[in-house]
Design a protein around this motif. Structure first.
Motif, PDB file in Angstrom:
ATOM      1  N   VAL A   1       0.813  -1.215   0.000  1.00  0.00           N
ATOM      2  CA  VAL A   1       0.000   0.000   0.000  1.00  0.00           C
ATOM      3  C   VAL A   1       0.847   1.265   0.000  1.00  0.00           C
ATOM      4  CG1 VAL A   1      -1.998  -1.075   1.071  1.00  0.00           C
ATOM      5  CG2 VAL A   1      -0.261  -0.042   2.524  1.00  0.00           C
ATOM      6  N   SER A   2       2.057   1.188   0.532  1.00  0.00           N
ATOM      7  CA  SER A   2       2.880   2.389   0.576  1.00  0.00           C
ATOM      8  C   SER A   2       4.326   2.031   0.891  1.00  0.00           C
ATOM      9  CB  SER A   2       2.352   3.353   1.638  1.00  0.00           C
ATOM     10  OG  SER A   2       3.049   4.571   1.624  1.00  0.00           O
ATOM     11  N   CYS A   3       5.222   2.934   0.517  1.00  0.00           N
ATOM     12  CA  CYS A   3       6.634   2.768   0.855  1.00  0.00           C
ATOM     13  C   CYS A   3       7.256   4.145   0.997  1.00  0.00           C
ATOM     14  CB  CYS A   3       7.362   1.959  -0.200  1.00  0.00           C
ATOM     15  SG  CYS A   3       9.112   1.657   0.204  1.00  0.00           S
TER      16      CYS A   3
ATOM     17  N   VAL B   1      16.545   6.234   0.785  1.00  0.00           N
ATOM     18  CA  VAL B   1      17.566   6.859  -0.052  1.00  0.00           C
ATOM     19  C   VAL B   1      17.263   8.330  -0.287  1.00  0.00           C
ATOM     20  CG1 VAL B   1      18.656   6.840  -2.325  1.00  0.00           C
ATOM     21  CG2 VAL B   1      18.125   4.678  -1.158  1.00  0.00           C
ATOM     22  N   ASN B   2      16.001   8.620  -0.646  1.00  0.00           N
ATOM     23  CA  ASN B   2      15.663  10.003  -1.014  1.00  0.00           C
ATOM     24  C   ASN B   2      14.378  10.510  -0.375  1.00  0.00           C
ATOM     25  OD1 ASN B   2      13.683   8.669  -2.471  1.00  0.00           O
ATOM     26  ND2 ASN B   2      14.853   8.733  -4.378  1.00  0.00           N
ATOM     27  N   GLY B   3      13.737   9.699   0.493  1.00  0.00           N
ATOM     28  CA  GLY B   3      12.523  10.129   1.172  1.00  0.00           C
ATOM     29  C   GLY B   3      11.269  10.069   0.319  1.00  0.00           C
ATOM     30  N   ARG B   4      11.401   9.589  -0.906  1.00  0.00           N
ATOM     31  CA  ARG B   4      10.246   9.524  -1.805  1.00  0.00           C
ATOM     32  C   ARG B   4       9.194   8.576  -1.236  1.00  0.00           C
ATOM     33  NH1 ARG B   4       9.094   6.256  -6.471  1.00  0.00           N
ATOM     34  NH2 ARG B   4      10.973   5.080  -5.907  1.00  0.00           N
ATOM     35  N   ARG B   5       7.935   8.961  -1.387  1.00  0.00           N
ATOM     36  CA  ARG B   5       6.821   8.153  -0.882  1.00  0.00           C
ATOM     37  C   ARG B   5       5.995   7.651  -2.058  1.00  0.00           C
ATOM     38  NH1 ARG B   5       4.757  12.447   3.761  1.00  0.00           N
ATOM     39  NH2 ARG B   5       6.851  13.040   4.456  1.00  0.00           N
TER      40      ARG B   5
ATOM     41  N   GLY C   1      -4.504   9.521  -1.391  1.00  0.00           N
ATOM     42  CA  GLY C   1      -5.383  10.544  -0.860  1.00  0.00           C
ATOM     43  C   GLY C   1      -5.929  10.227   0.521  1.00  0.00           C
ATOM     44  N   ARG C   2      -5.829   8.971   0.936  1.00  0.00           N
ATOM     45  CA  ARG C   2      -6.328   8.572   2.252  1.00  0.00           C
ATOM     46  C   ARG C   2      -5.221   8.081   3.189  1.00  0.00           C
ATOM     47  NH1 ARG C   2      -9.500   4.425   2.983  1.00  0.00           N
ATOM     48  NH2 ARG C   2      -8.768   3.261   1.156  1.00  0.00           N
ATOM     49  N   PHE C   3      -4.149   7.548   2.617  1.00  0.00           N
ATOM     50  CA  PHE C   3      -3.039   7.014   3.405  1.00  0.00           C
ATOM     51  C   PHE C   3      -1.861   7.978   3.318  1.00  0.00           C
ATOM     52  CE2 PHE C   3      -3.826   2.157   3.647  1.00  0.00           C
ATOM     53  CZ  PHE C   3      -5.188   2.355   3.757  1.00  0.00           C
ATOM     54  N   THR C   4      -1.183   8.145   4.434  1.00  0.00           N
ATOM     55  CA  THR C   4       0.019   8.968   4.463  1.00  0.00           C
ATOM     56  C   THR C   4       1.095   8.230   5.248  1.00  0.00           C
ATOM     57  OG1 THR C   4      -1.282  11.009   4.423  1.00  0.00           O
ATOM     58  CG2 THR C   4       1.022  11.187   5.075  1.00  0.00           C
ATOM     59  N   ILE C   5       2.256   8.045   4.613  1.00  0.00           N
ATOM     60  CA  ILE C   5       3.379   7.380   5.275  1.00  0.00           C
ATOM     61  C   ILE C   5       4.398   8.432   5.687  1.00  0.00           C
ATOM     62  CG2 ILE C   5       4.616   6.946   3.105  1.00  0.00           C
ATOM     63  CD1 ILE C   5       5.495   4.241   4.332  1.00  0.00           C
ATOM     64  N   THR C   6       4.880   8.310   6.892  1.00  0.00           N
ATOM     65  CA  THR C   6       5.910   9.218   7.399  1.00  0.00           C
ATOM     66  C   THR C   6       6.924   8.413   8.208  1.00  0.00           C
ATOM     67  OG1 THR C   6       4.605   9.698   9.386  1.00  0.00           O
ATOM     68  CG2 THR C   6       4.364  11.221   7.525  1.00  0.00           C
ATOM     69  N   ARG C   7       8.048   9.017   8.484  1.00  0.00           N
ATOM     70  CA  ARG C   7       9.060   8.352   9.282  1.00  0.00           C
ATOM     71  C   ARG C   7       9.654   9.324  10.273  1.00  0.00           C
ATOM     72  NH1 ARG C   7      12.704   5.758   5.220  1.00  0.00           N
ATOM     73  NH2 ARG C   7      14.092   5.288   6.960  1.00  0.00           N
TER      74      ARG C   7
ATOM     75  N   LYS D   1      18.841   0.621   0.095  1.00  0.00           N
ATOM     76  CA  LYS D   1      18.375   0.735  -1.283  1.00  0.00           C
ATOM     77  C   LYS D   1      17.020   1.416  -1.296  1.00  0.00           C
ATOM     78  CE  LYS D   1      16.321  -3.344  -2.808  1.00  0.00           C
ATOM     79  NZ  LYS D   1      16.396  -4.725  -3.302  1.00  0.00           N
ATOM     80  N   ASP D   2      16.565   1.759  -2.473  1.00  0.00           N
ATOM     81  CA  ASP D   2      15.275   2.416  -2.641  1.00  0.00           C
ATOM     82  C   ASP D   2      14.159   1.401  -2.400  1.00  0.00           C
ATOM     83  OD1 ASP D   2      14.342   4.950  -5.107  1.00  0.00           O
ATOM     84  OD2 ASP D   2      13.433   4.375  -3.203  1.00  0.00           O
TER      85      ASP D   2
END
Length: 125
Positions: free
Chosen positions: A48-50, A54-58, A66-72, A103-104
């Motif tokens: 569902v998400s990653c 490497v570059n913070g890309r989500r 639009g409904r899920f948000t991944i953060t670290r 790795k990415d």
């Protein structure tokens, strides 16, 4: 050895929100990409998400954009998955996973090496 532990799953009603956590130990989180997968009963596991180490890309699956948000939070060695406007089809066991090296985000499930035990999300009225 990397260890991942999910938490935050619950029984909720449609339209409600949840935030899942993936606590990482054994190595600094900042060096790893972390993905979230879910598996509904009788269905294959799907990503569902990653979030890239490497570059913070989500990245997000089309079904959750639009409904899920991944953060670290690298200081807390934790990755979060915020889920809004929960739907019955979001029901399933949610897993976090990480590749075995710096790795990415992997393109396929086989690219993940470390997995958590999962946390259950049930959306029902």
């Amino acid at each position: 050895q990397l260890r991942l532990v999910e938490s935050g799953g619950d029984l909720v009603q449609p339209g409600e929100s949840l935030t899942l956590s993936c606590a990482v130990s054994g190595f600094p989180l900042m060096y790893y990409s972390v993905g979230w997968y879910r598996q509904a009963s009788g269905k294959e596991r799907e990503e569902v998400s990653c979030i890239s180490g490497v570059n913070g890309r989500r990245t997000y699956a089309d079904s959750v954009k639009g409904r899920f948000t991944i953060t670290r939070d690298n200081a807390k060695n934790t990755v979060f998955l915020e889920i809004n406007d929960l739907r019955p089809e979001d029901t399933g066991t949610y897993y976090c996973a990480a590749p075995g090296e710096y790795k990415d985000c992997p393109d396929y499930e086989s690219g993940y090496y470390f997995w958590g035990q999962g946390t259950q999300v049930t959306v029902s009225s």
